[in-house]
Motif scaffolding. Structure first.
Motif, PDB file in Angstrom:
ATOM      1  N   THR A 488       0.829  -1.200   0.000  1.00 16.85           N
ATOM      2  CA  THR A 488       0.000   0.000   0.000  1.00 16.85           C
ATOM      3  C   THR A 488       0.868   1.257   0.000  1.00 16.85           C
ATOM      4  O   THR A 488       2.054   1.229   0.342  1.00 16.85           O
ATOM      5  CB  THR A 488      -0.934   0.034   1.218  1.00 16.85           C
ATOM      6  OG1 THR A 488      -0.136   0.125   2.417  1.00 16.85           O
ATOM      7  CG2 THR A 488      -1.803  -1.214   1.277  1.00 16.85           C
ATOM      8  N   ILE A 496       1.300   0.126  -4.997  1.00 17.82           N
ATOM      9  CA  ILE A 496      -0.059   0.391  -5.484  1.00 17.82           C
ATOM     10  C   ILE A 496      -0.156   1.777  -6.108  1.00 17.82           C
ATOM     11  O   ILE A 496      -0.942   1.996  -7.038  1.00 17.82           O
ATOM     12  CB  ILE A 496      -1.077   0.213  -4.339  1.00 17.82           C
ATOM     13  CG1 ILE A 496      -1.200  -1.274  -3.976  1.00 17.82           C
ATOM     14  CG2 ILE A 496      -2.449   0.764  -4.722  1.00 17.82           C
ATOM     15  CD1 ILE A 496      -2.096  -1.551  -2.773  1.00 17.82           C
ATOM     16  N   THR A 506      -8.923   1.006  -5.471  1.00 24.07           N
ATOM     17  CA  THR A 506      -9.494  -0.331  -5.276  1.00 24.07           C
ATOM     18  C   THR A 506      -8.496  -1.253  -4.597  1.00 24.07           C
ATOM     19  O   THR A 506      -8.844  -1.988  -3.662  1.00 24.07           O
ATOM     20  CB  THR A 506      -9.914  -0.929  -6.628  1.00 24.07           C
ATOM     21  OG1 THR A 506     -10.929  -0.107  -7.215  1.00 24.07           O
ATOM     22  CG2 THR A 506     -10.452  -2.347  -6.462  1.00 24.07           C
ATOM     23  N   TYR A 507      -7.254  -1.220  -5.047  1.00 26.18           N
ATOM     24  CA  TYR A 507      -6.236  -2.106  -4.480  1.00 26.18           C
ATOM     25  C   TYR A 507      -5.789  -1.637  -3.092  1.00 26.18           C
ATOM     26  O   TYR A 507      -5.450  -2.457  -2.236  1.00 26.18           O
ATOM     27  CB  TYR A 507      -5.022  -2.187  -5.405  1.00 26.18           C
ATOM     28  CG  TYR A 507      -5.278  -2.861  -6.735  1.00 26.18           C
ATOM     29  CD1 TYR A 507      -6.213  -3.879  -6.860  1.00 26.18           C
ATOM     30  CD2 TYR A 507      -4.572  -2.483  -7.876  1.00 26.18           C
ATOM     31  CE1 TYR A 507      -6.439  -4.506  -8.081  1.00 26.18           C
ATOM     32  CE2 TYR A 507      -4.783  -3.110  -9.104  1.00 26.18           C
ATOM     33  CZ  TYR A 507      -5.722  -4.107  -9.202  1.00 26.18           C
ATOM     34  OH  TYR A 507      -5.944  -4.737 -10.405  1.00 26.18           O
ATOM     35  N   CYS A 513     -10.203  -4.556  -2.310  1.00 21.64           N
ATOM     36  CA  CYS A 513      -9.201  -5.325  -3.063  1.00 21.64           C
ATOM     37  C   CYS A 513      -9.774  -6.702  -3.402  1.00 21.64           C
ATOM     38  O   CYS A 513     -10.334  -7.379  -2.536  1.00 21.64           O
ATOM     39  CB  CYS A 513      -7.937  -5.486  -2.228  1.00 21.64           C
ATOM     40  SG  CYS A 513      -6.607  -6.364  -3.074  1.00 21.64           S
ATOM     41  N   PHE A 521      -1.212  -7.620  -2.292  1.00 19.52           N
ATOM     42  CA  PHE A 521      -1.232  -6.188  -1.975  1.00 19.52           C
ATOM     43  C   PHE A 521      -1.248  -5.877  -0.480  1.00 19.52           C
ATOM     44  O   PHE A 521      -0.924  -4.754  -0.096  1.00 19.52           O
ATOM     45  CB  PHE A 521      -2.457  -5.538  -2.613  1.00 19.52           C
ATOM     46  CG  PHE A 521      -2.369  -5.379  -4.108  1.00 19.52           C
ATOM     47  CD1 PHE A 521      -1.355  -4.632  -4.683  1.00 19.52           C
ATOM     48  CD2 PHE A 521      -3.310  -5.965  -4.938  1.00 19.52           C
ATOM     49  CE1 PHE A 521      -1.283  -4.470  -6.067  1.00 19.52           C
ATOM     50  CE2 PHE A 521      -3.249  -5.802  -6.317  1.00 19.52           C
ATOM     51  CZ  PHE A 521      -2.224  -5.052  -6.886  1.00 19.52           C
ATOM     52  N   HIS A 522      -1.650  -6.832   0.347  1.00 19.80           N
ATOM     53  CA  HIS A 522      -1.859  -6.516   1.760  1.00 19.80           C
ATOM     54  C   HIS A 522      -1.308  -7.607   2.672  1.00 19.80           C
ATOM     55  O   HIS A 522      -1.359  -8.794   2.325  1.00 19.80           O
ATOM     56  CB  HIS A 522      -3.357  -6.350   2.054  1.00 19.80           C
ATOM     57  CG  HIS A 522      -3.985  -5.199   1.354  1.00 19.80           C
ATOM     58  ND1 HIS A 522      -3.982  -3.917   1.858  1.00 19.80           N
ATOM     59  CD2 HIS A 522      -4.642  -5.130   0.153  1.00 19.80           C
ATOM     60  CE1 HIS A 522      -4.600  -3.104   1.014  1.00 19.80           C
ATOM     61  NE2 HIS A 522      -5.018  -3.809  -0.028  1.00 19.80           N
TER      62      HIS A 522
END
Length: 611
Positions: A488, A496, A506-507, A513, A521-522
């Motif tokens: 992030t 991102i 969105t991501y 996500c 992504f997380h």
């Protein structure tokens, strides 16, 4: 001996009249002499537009041609009653029109008009074959081109391969850099099927040195003297844009192209640095160079930001490059998707990539690319691809490169009907087995976008921590509390932020996500609840049990129809399925055990996890 004929084995045509001249028209005539005949009242003609009035449907053909014309590779097919005409501006379009006819003739009924033009102008396969005969990232035996430092003496198998590629619309290949007379021999074979040959090279010279520029200019001149239709150069691991431009200037007078491939593999990271992120590398390096390349340079961009994982997001470069022509790179060879040992039909994944909206405004990847390239999956195994069913990936790549919106399941039906002599029910059952195999592979290997849980170097089979402490930036960061990579802008590597809105938003938000990319992504807790209502940890357990069960079901379904196939095909597929079942079991048990031991949280369904 050229091995099996893949999807060119069972088609039939009636007598066909050819109204055309030139080398590719001669190829069509040679093809027709080898094609099995079918009794039919249909009168078929293949013709150039300059000779279309020699056919009974010339008015209908001329009316069907779009205002902008057919271009070099487009063609039109018109049927009225028992007359059928395939027409094109020249040899390339005629050749593709002929293979269209071969593919669909037995399904052509009633009156119709069809216009076909490729969506992407350059449709190329890269071959990482070495002159020794070894194939880097090859899983189908040794090279069909090279042996012991030279081109193989008998080019019959190369010619058979060129036929296969032309039949699915491939118009370019990249090969290893060999001696010039031998390159000319290979180019002559591919030329018969309208395919241009490029050479892969390493560029390590100083691009500011005038002596380097003169050497490349003289060398390229000799290449074009020997191979007038030479496609250009592919630089496998380019970094300096001035090197790309130097090569581009050398090939420009002859209409050549330089494919400058940036892999990101050069980036080394300390695994102790949690903010280090290989996913950022390509964007960080290339976006500042956007617009600094010569017009005949094509940046070759991998479809994802890492390295052909079974699930990763679309590379942000595919939406953000604005002033540079770029190519989408896919991987037909199954480096991270089962290595042609496990069945993994990649057509659905590639269509998702090609149809992905890069900006949120409706512009897809397919709309933006100037070329589509993939690393080939062929070798000298008798069936070309090691696993007979892996031929479907080569077929699907070519067909999707021509028409990115094509339905991958329909392409499977096409391939199966052309490849095997079998009834419709058997074909439907085979397609059912194959069509969902990519998602099955994803389920028993990579949870929620985590990648690289593979055995280092070989990249086959599970090794959950295999790359966790490497210098490549390929981490899952699993600990007793959670798993995933924080990319992030707010708290992570910032990757991102390379995406435009609305994708970035969105991501960035864990609640929006997509689940299948969440852990890419997380970093989230094991009890984080997915959109499907399951916790992350329970999903990991469930998906790995489900993936293994799906392989069991695939094997069971195959056993029902296996006796309907020729013995050599039956043995090949059966053996591969048995190995895949063992592989899926190992993936299931190792991944589930790893996360159970780490978290201490059992499977809510009480299934066996080895403690």
């Amino acid at each position: 001996m050229t091995g099996d004929s893949a999807w060119l084995g069972f088609q039939r045509l009636p007598e066909v009249t050819v109204h055309a001249s030139g080398a590719l028209a001669q190829t069509i005539r040679a093809e027709l002499r080898q094609t099995r005949r079918v009794g039919s009242d249909v009168q078929v003609a293949v013709c150039t537009m300059t000779r279309v009035r020699e056919t009974p449907l010339w008015r209908e053909v001329e009316a069907a041609v779009p205002e902008h014309g057919l271009g070099v590779e487009g063609f039109v097919v018109v049927r009225r009653g028992n007359d059928l005409v395939v027409a094109a501006e020249g040899g390339h379009g005629l050749l593709y029109g002929y293979f269209y006819l071969l593919r669909y003739f037995e399904w052509m009924t009633g009156d119709f008009s069809v216009v076909e033009q490729p969506a992407v102008p350059i449709r190329m396969l890269d071959h990482w074959d070495q002159l020794s005969g070894a194939v880097e990232r090859g899983y189908s035996g040794r090279s069909i081109f090279f042996r012991d430092g030279s081109v193989v003496p008998d080019l019959g198998r190369v010619r058979a391969y060129a036929r296969l590629l032309a039949s699915i619309g491939i118009n370019a290949v990249a090969l290893a850099n060999a001696d010039l007379p031998e390159v000319a021999r290979l180019a002559a074979v591919f030329r018969e099927y309208g395919i241009a040959v490029s050479l892969s090279v390493e560029f390590t010279d100083d691009p500011t040195d005038e002596r380097v520029a003169r050497w490349w200019s003289a060398t390229i001149s000799r290449v074009y003297d020997a191979v007038p239709d030479f496609g250009g150069l592919v630089v496998r691991a380019g970094r300096d844009p001035e090197g790309a431009n130097l090569l581009a200037r050398a090939v420009a007078p002859y209409g050549g192209t330089v494919f400058w491939r940036y892999s990101g593999d050069e980036q080394k990271h300390d695994w102790r640095d949690r903010d280090a992120d290989r996913a950022r590398a390509a964007y960080d390096h290339l976006i500042p160079l956007d617009g600094r390349f010569e017009e005949n340079v094509v940046l070759q961009v991998k479809h994802g930001p890492t390295d052909f994982q079974v699930r990763e997001p679309i590379s942000p470069l595919l939406g953000e490059l604005q002033e540079t022509v770029f190519a989408l790179e896919l991987q037909v060879t199954q480096e991270y998707s089962g290595q042609q040992q496990d069945l993994c039909y990649l057509g659905p994944w590639w269509r998702e990539i090609l149809q992905f909206d890069t900006t949120g405004g409706g512009t897809t990847v397919a709309d933006r690319i100037g070329a589509i390239v993939a690393v080939s999956n062929v070798g000298d195994d008798s069936n070309w691809t090691g696993h007979k069913l892996a031929q479907s990936n080569l077929y699907a790549f070519g067909r999707l490169a021509w028409e990115p919106a094509a339905d991958p399941v329909s392409l499977l039906h096409e391939w199966a009907a052309a490849t095997f002599a079998m009834d419709g029910r058997t074909r439907s059952e085979l397609v059912t087995i194959m069509s969902g195999s990519w998602r099955t592979y994803e389920r028993y290997t990579a949870p929620l976008g985590v990648g690289f849980m593979v055995t280092p170097q070989t990249h086959y089979g599970p090794s959950v921590n295999g790359y966790e402490y490497s210098g490549r930036g390929r981490y899952h960061f699993a600990d007793r509390y959670g798993v995933g990579v924080d990319r992030t802008v707010k708290t992570g590597s910032g990757f991102i932020g390379q995406y435009p809105e609305p994708l970035a938003g969105t991501y960035e938000d864990v609640t929006t996500c997509p689940d299948e990319l969440l852990l890419f992504f997380h970093h989230v807790a094991y009890d984080h609840v997915l959109h499907n209502g399951s916790t992350v940890l329970q999903h990991i357990y469930d998906s790995h049990f489900q993936g293994y069960a799906e392989v069991e079901a695939m094997v069971a379904r195959w056993r029902v129809i296996a006796e309907r196939f020729e013995p050599v095909v039956r043995e090949n597929i059966t053996t591969r399925f048995e190995a895949q079942l063992a592989s899926a079991r190992e993936w299931r048990d190792q991944v589930n055990t790893f996360f159970y031991r780490l978290s201490g949280v059992p499977d809510s369904h009480g299934r066996t996890i080895h403690r």
